[in-house]
Design an enzyme around this catalytic site. Structure first.
Site: not given
Ligand code: 13P
Length: 249
Positions: A9-11, A94, A96, A166, A172, A212, A233-234
């Site tokens: 997920n590149w966000k 998600h 977020e 999640e 993050g 993470s 994510g990251g």
């Molecule tokens: P991180 O891997 O950066 O913690 O993000 C997880 C995430 O929200 C994937 O959708």
């Protein structure tokens, strides 16, 4: 056998040039696992990503969509628009989106219905906040998120649903759920599904862990019997790290 999946997920990261670079680096990586690989770029990069990965075992998926077919919803993207460029899977719910854009269980139930109506597969995300875990309410919170958005579906709809647990406190933050915490929640999620739809459906749904996940912890997390992959994510913004996670199965 349910599928193993690793989705990046590149966000809200990467303009066109960065996306092009990352995609060309991803295409050079060597996949040694059997996992299905997905990337979720932002809307502006979807078409380019879709086109440039056509010949590769990398599925391009969307990060969100609206529940309406079309109309006066400035700034939104519909299921039909995603389908029109070949997108077959969307991330919904998600944390977020829930936290910053007030997405409710009710809206998410509608989004899920619209996606399925358009034959779009859903990666449905959910997870508790830190306060829920500290107070011991994490299972109840997760159970309600799943029930409220998904339990109106027919059993056969679950062929098109992927679940992604999640925990908000692990996103993050560099703080991961322990493999035992992930396994325990995933087993609980599967039991929740089994109680409503039966064991066969529960066993067939892939449940991903997100929060993470990094090259150095993916193997241990993925080794748990009810963890079928990860939503990353990251670490998905770096091709080598992402494929180290893909190959951690
Ligand atoms: P991180 O891997 O950066 O913690 O993000 C997880 C995430 O929200 C994937 O959708």
């Amino acid at each position: 056998m349910r599928k193993q999946i690793v989705a990046g997920n590149w966000k809200m990261n990467n303009g066109l040039i960065q996306a092009e670079t990352l995609i060309s680096e991803l295409k050079q990586q060597n996949q040694t696992s059997e996992a299905e690989v997905m990337i979720a770029p932002s809307f502006t990069n979807l078409w380019h990503a879709f086109e440039s990965t056509r010949q590769y075992p990398i599925e391009v998926v969307a990060q969100n969509m609206h529940f309406s077919e079309d109309g006066a919803y400035t700034g939104e993207v519909s299921a039909g628009m995603l389908k029109s460029i070949g997108i077959q899977t969307v991330i919904l719910g998600h944390s977020e989106r829930r936290a910053y854009f007030n997405e409710t269980d009710e809206a998410l139930a509608k989004k899920v219905d619209t996606a399925l109506k358009h034959d779009i597969r859903v990666i449905f995300c959910f997870g508790e906040e830190l306060a829920d875990r500290k107070s011991g309410n994490h299972e109840t919170v997760v159970e309600n998120q799943i029930k409220n958005a998904l339990f109106h579906l027919k059993a056969s709809d679950f062929e098109h649903i992927i679940l992604a647990y999640e925990p908000v406190w692990a996103i993050g933050t560099g703080e991961t759920a322990t493999p035992e915490q992930a396994q325990s929640m995933h087993a609980f999620i599967r039991k929740t599904l089994a109680d409503k739809y039966g064991q066969d459906i529960a066993e067939s749904v892939s449940i991903l862990y997100g929060g993470s996940v990094k090259p150095n912890n993916a193997k241990e997390i993925f080794s748990k019997p009810d963890v079928d992959g990860g939503l990353i994510g990251g670490a998905s913004l770096n091709a080598e790290d992402f494929f180290a996670i893909v190959n951690a199965f």
